[in-house]
Design an enzyme around this catalytic site. Structure first.
Site, PDB file in Angstrom:
ATOM      1  N   ASP A 136      26.731  27.340  59.758  1.00 49.13           N
ATOM      2  CA  ASP A 136      28.123  26.921  59.799  1.00 49.13           C
ATOM      3  C   ASP A 136      28.268  25.539  60.440  1.00 49.13           C
ATOM      4  O   ASP A 136      27.533  25.181  61.352  1.00 49.13           O
ATOM      5  CB  ASP A 136      28.915  27.962  60.593  1.00 49.13           C
ATOM      6  CG  ASP A 136      30.391  27.651  60.661  1.00 49.13           C
ATOM      7  OD1 ASP A 136      31.053  27.745  59.609  1.00 49.13           O
ATOM      8  OD2 ASP A 136      30.884  27.311  61.752  1.00 49.13           O
TER       9      ASP A 136
ATOM     10  N   GLU B 283      26.437  24.169  55.767  1.00 51.79           N
ATOM     11  CA  GLU B 283      27.787  23.869  55.317  1.00 51.79           C
ATOM     12  C   GLU B 283      28.155  22.472  55.818  1.00 51.79           C
ATOM     13  O   GLU B 283      28.730  22.306  56.882  1.00 51.79           O
ATOM     14  CB  GLU B 283      28.770  24.914  55.859  1.00 51.79           C
ATOM     15  CG  GLU B 283      30.187  24.690  55.377  1.00 51.79           C
ATOM     16  CD  GLU B 283      31.219  25.192  56.372  1.00 51.79           C
ATOM     17  OE1 GLU B 283      32.333  25.509  55.935  1.00 51.79           O
ATOM     18  OE2 GLU B 283      30.920  25.246  57.582  1.00 51.79           O
TER      19      GLU B 283
ATOM     20  N   ASP C  53      36.664  30.483  52.734  1.00 51.79           N
ATOM     21  CA  ASP C  53      37.558  29.435  53.231  1.00 51.79           C
ATOM     22  C   ASP C  53      38.526  28.965  52.159  1.00 51.79           C
ATOM     23  O   ASP C  53      39.725  28.845  52.382  1.00 51.79           O
ATOM     24  CB  ASP C  53      36.746  28.224  53.695  1.00 51.79           C
ATOM     25  CG  ASP C  53      35.981  28.490  54.972  1.00 51.79           C
ATOM     26  OD1 ASP C  53      36.457  29.294  55.778  1.00 51.79           O
ATOM     27  OD2 ASP C  53      34.903  27.906  55.145  1.00 51.79           O
TER      28      ASP C  53
END
Length: 901
Positions: A680, A705, A788
């Site tokens: 992340d 990410e 998301d």
């Protein structure tokens, strides 16, 4: 000189675009020095009259001279007079687009109008097309969902977004006023408990949040504080400075109000509502179009080639140049004389500072060169660290002419290909000089160690100069970072067998399933629910499953971790997690853990009342927090990336932090059975640390990410997104290729191509896929939706009704495709299953070869590995039938896929 293409200068909002709306962007730094401001600087600064001490790459500025077209000099230099009878052999105006960072402020104001009527206003001082994206929470609501407000709360020109939000444009307060504002009328007799909003910039597509989360304005005393409240005081009202708003875990035993609570009860709880005014800094990047005009003439009297360069770029501009002989574009140094303000750079190139125009709007210069030369090559230096070229190539001015008419050349023809020999020589010269300077400065630091006075001040000055030099080096690194093409990657990996396991990147045949959405935590037993689907997911052809963050977390979704070793989360217990991982292993599916390494929520406050002390097994103190996060008073080094302001950002340069994280990852591999990582928020820390963690934990597969905004001009997405995908490739390079990255570039381009029927966007200027998959396919993880962007958040939702076109693209193309959980268990299930079956049956993989066969306004078509043909878009396409027999195997709305029989 190795140069930075113009496109990579087109950076955008420093806030993350359309990912989890609770995000802020991050950068790249390979050490603990404060290099981030240089490496991620988006603003084009003008060069001052002198270059800082210790720098040998700059020039001293001369006094401004009169703006005459050409000048003669006492030494018969290259600046000479021309006449109107000169024959023009070349004339071109090159566009140069640069991005300036505009800074302003936004505010939130709560004001009482009448006894029971209040108004909330949101304003912004920056010009643009601002939209308030907002919704409400009602009394008794739980979770993070938004609801639409009552009709009487909606300002004029508001538009409903599905069933959960409203979008209202901000308008100028009055003619000549610098503020844009929207006002919402509040009726306190309603059952609205809080207003939630984000600010959207329609021109750039950027979203502005508060500490990485939605802004929340409470209207009741017991609205949960997830660290994003605005105006809370004595339960609610004005809290004061944003930097004082701290994240707190949910209080145990808190009572949830029923949604049926009467309006009189809710009104009673609003007695403490107070007026407040909160102000926050905000910035955006504004596109400015400039140009460089070049004219070459053959002087009849002297037979010289006279080249005039004129630009409207602001500040001081330096031309870094050489001449071409013998039919090549290899840079060479011409014989003297040279123009004034010219110096020889390492005997490899010349540098000439252009003269400022009298009106201050740009600069100009002229060069008189031997008539026997074939051309002039140059690039422009705008700042200490910024190089501009012609779309990735040197500016090239040819001196040959076939007639007496001016020759208007195409930019691509004029630029040509820069020879590798010239590139290598100039790169070496620059880097050698930088290395020498850094060594000298390091010696200076050493020489001051024994001095008792002003040691700290001297060393800080020297370190600042080292940072400047490092920034110069990074600009070279960015320009010389390999632009990975399919051909180069395949050539480098040609000796690999068809299936070869590489730590962090798998075999190349992976198909990833994201095994959760934004609401999955609400069941309290998600692991068990997912375990029941193991056989089903295996039968569909998935090989890798991505599970949600497993750790105890302040936010229920898991992205605000607290005690890393506590794996009892809202998704289930540690034993249920282990059981689920074992079940997926039984059916042949690898499992990825969602590792949040950038930030961690604290357990305790320090003596100043700031939450930066940690408990649990990893009981770090404030040395584990970066020093440049203004909210958490860390005592570590400065961040190696961009800060996430909702929680303490971890300083990965600390040895004890890296040691603990590596031990934790290895424990997760052994104790839980994870096969790899979804990492992340990797823009928050240097990719070199990721390599360290991957080397230690040896995952089967790892994907980061790395998310920031694509390039937009006046609200329209640019065709060329090379700068965006290059930033993702830069991060992968920083990991030494040990991890892949989500191909955000491909997702963004698909959005516009499908939504606006502009399928021509799906081929870059070299005829390759325009995303990361066109640069480095074996490290690109392609996707169209995730927790998301889709799910109940929907902050960057894929164009509705066109999802299967997106899957037809990513499931047939190279890269590692990822399929979103919500789409698998939807009406798209059978179509996705057919595409998965085809990919596995035809053995398409992350390095498959793509031949784009047709790309027009309404259709994109490609042939992959000569085995599969596909088309998306309403336009017509049939694969060529001369040498192969094609069978249509999957068909849906505006897409078709064929395979060879």
């Amino acid at each position: 000189m190795s140069t930075v293409p113009i496109e990579p200068l087109l950076h955008h909002s420093h806030l993350r675009h359309n990912s989890r709306i609770y995000r802020v962007t991050r950068g790249f730094v390979p050490c603990s020095l404060n290099l981030r401001s240089h490496f991620t600087c988006n603003k084009l600064h003008s060069i001052g009259s002198t270059v800082g001490p210790g720098m040998s790459l700059g020039f001293r500025s001369s006094k401004h001279r009169r703006s005459v077209a050409i000048r003669a000099s006492s030494s018969d230099t290259a600046v000479v007079e021309t006449s109107q009878s000169d024959d023009v052999v070349f004339k071109e105006k090159f566009p140069v687009q640069r991005i300036e960072k505009a800074e302003g402020k936004m505010y939130v104001r709560m004001k009482q109008v009448k006894e029971k009527n209040w108004q909330m206003s949101v304003g912004c001082s920056l010009p643009g097309k601002w939209i308030l994206h907002w919704g409400v929470s009602y009394v008794g609501d739980t979770g993070s969902e938004w609801d639409q407000p009552p009709e009487d709360m909606r300002p004029p020109d508001s538009i409903a977004i599905k069933d959960y939000a409203i979008e209202t444009p901000l308008k100028k307060l009055s003619e000549g006023d610098s503020f844009y504002e929207v006002t919402i009328n509040l009726n306190l007799e309603s059952s609205v408990a809080a207003l939630n909003f984000v600010l959207k910039d329609e021109e750039t597509g950027a979203w502005y949040q508060h500490k990485g989360r939605d802004f929340k304005v409470p209207l009741l005393a017991d609205v949960p504080d997830d660290g994003n409240l605005i105006g809370a005081k004595k339960g609610f009202g004005a809290l004061g400075k944003l930097s004082n708003i701290l994240l707190k875990a949910d209080e145990p035993g808190a009572k949830v109000q029923e949604k049926s609570k009467s309006s009189s009860d809710s009104t009673k709880e609003r007695k403490g509502l107070e007026e407040f005014y909160e102000e926050m800094p905000i910035s955006k990047h504004v596109s400015d179009d400039n140009s460089v005009s070049v004219t070459a003439r053959k002087c009849p009297e002297t037979s010289k080639n006279i080249v005039t360069v004129e630009t409207d770029l602001p500040g001081d501009v330096t031309v870094h140049w050489g001449v071409c002989k013998n039919g090549s574009k290899k840079w060479e140094i011409p014989a003297e004389p040279y123009p004034e303000e010219t110096i020889l750079f390492k005997k490899k190139a010349l540098r000439t500072r252009l003269q400022r125009k009298d009106d201050g709007n740009g600069s100009f210069g002229s060069f008189s060169l031997d008539g026997k030369l074939e051309g002039l090559c140059f690039v422009l230096k705008l700042n200490e660290n910024t190089w501009l070229n012609n779309r990735g190539e040197d500016f090239y001015v040819p001196f040959s002419i076939s007639s007496g008419l001016p020759v208007e050349t195409e930019t691509a023809q004029a630029s040509g290909n820069t020879p590798e020999a010239k590139q290598e020589v100039i790169d070496t010269a620059v880097t050698d000089e930088i290395i020498t300077e850094i060594r000298n400065l390091a010696i200076d630091i050493s020489s001051h160690k024994n001095q008792k006075t002003k040691v700290k001040e001297v060393q800080e000055n020297i370190l600042q100069e080292i940072e400047k030099l490092a920034a110069e080096a990074y600009s070279i690194f960015r320009s010389t970072t390999p632009t990975f093409s399919e051909a180069s990657v395949l050539e480098a990996e040609a000796d690999e067998p068809e299936i070869k396991i590489s730590s962090g990147t798998g075999s190349g045949f992976e198909i990833l399933c994201q095994g959760f959405n934004w609401e999955s935590h609400k069941s309290g037993r998600w692991y068990m629910e997912l375990k029941e689907k193991a056989d089903e997911l295996a039968s569909l052809g998935f090989t890798v499953l991505w599970l949600p963050p497993p750790t105890e977390s302040v936010s229920p979704e898991g992205y605000m971790p607290k005690d890393l070793y506590n794996l009892n989360s809202r998704y289930g217990t540690i034993d249920e997690l282990k059981d689920t991982v074992r079940r997926f292993h039984d059916v042949g599916i690898k499992v990825l853990g969602d590792a949040v390494l950038n930030h961690r929520c604290a357990h305790f406050k320090n003596q100043n009342g700031v939450w930066n002390l940690f408990g649990g097994r990893l009981n770090w103190d404030d040395r584990a927090v970066v020093a440049d996060d203004p909210h958490f008073q860390g005592r570590g080094n400065k961040s190696s990336g961009d800060n996430f302001h909702a929680a303490p950002n971890i300083d990965h340069s600390q040895d004890f932090v890296r040691k603990d994280i590596k031990e934790w990852l290895c424990w997760m591999r052994e104790e839980i059975g994870y096969d790899g990582w979804r990492l992340d928020f990797v823009r928050g820390f240097w990719g070199g640390y990721v390599k360290d963690y991957v080397d230690a934990s040896k995952p089967y597969f790892a994907v980061g990410e790395y998310w920031d905004s694509l390039s937009y001009t006046y609200g329209e997405m640019d065709y060329n997104q090379d700068a965006h995908r290059q930033r993702i490739v830069d991060w992968i390079n920083a990991t030494s290729g040990a991890a892949g990255a989500f191909d955000v570039t491909t997702k963004g381009i698909l959005h516009v191509a499908l939504q606006k029927c502009e399928y021509w966007r799906l081929s870059d200027p070299k005829g390759k896929p325009p995303g990361v998959v066109g640069y480095w396919p074996s490290r690109a993880v392609t996707f169209i939706e995730n927790h998301d962007t889709g799910s109940t958040q929907g902050h960057w939702r894929f164009p509705g009704g066109k999802e299967m076109q997106g899957y037809a693209y990513i499931l047939t193309h190279p890269g590692t495709p990822a399929v979103f959980f919500d789409h698998i268990f939807s009406d798209y299930r059978s179509e996705i299953a057919s595409l998965l079956s085809l990919r596995n049956r035809k053995k398409l993989h992350c390095r498959s070869e793509v031949k784009i066969d047709k790309v027009e306004r309404d259709v994109y078509a490609a042939i992959i590995d000569e085995k599969v043909a596909m088309k998306i878009g309403p336009g017509h396409y049939e694969p060529p039938s001369e040498s192969k027999n094609w069978s249509l195997v999957v068909e849906g709305r505006d897409y078709k896929v064929w395979e060879t029989s």
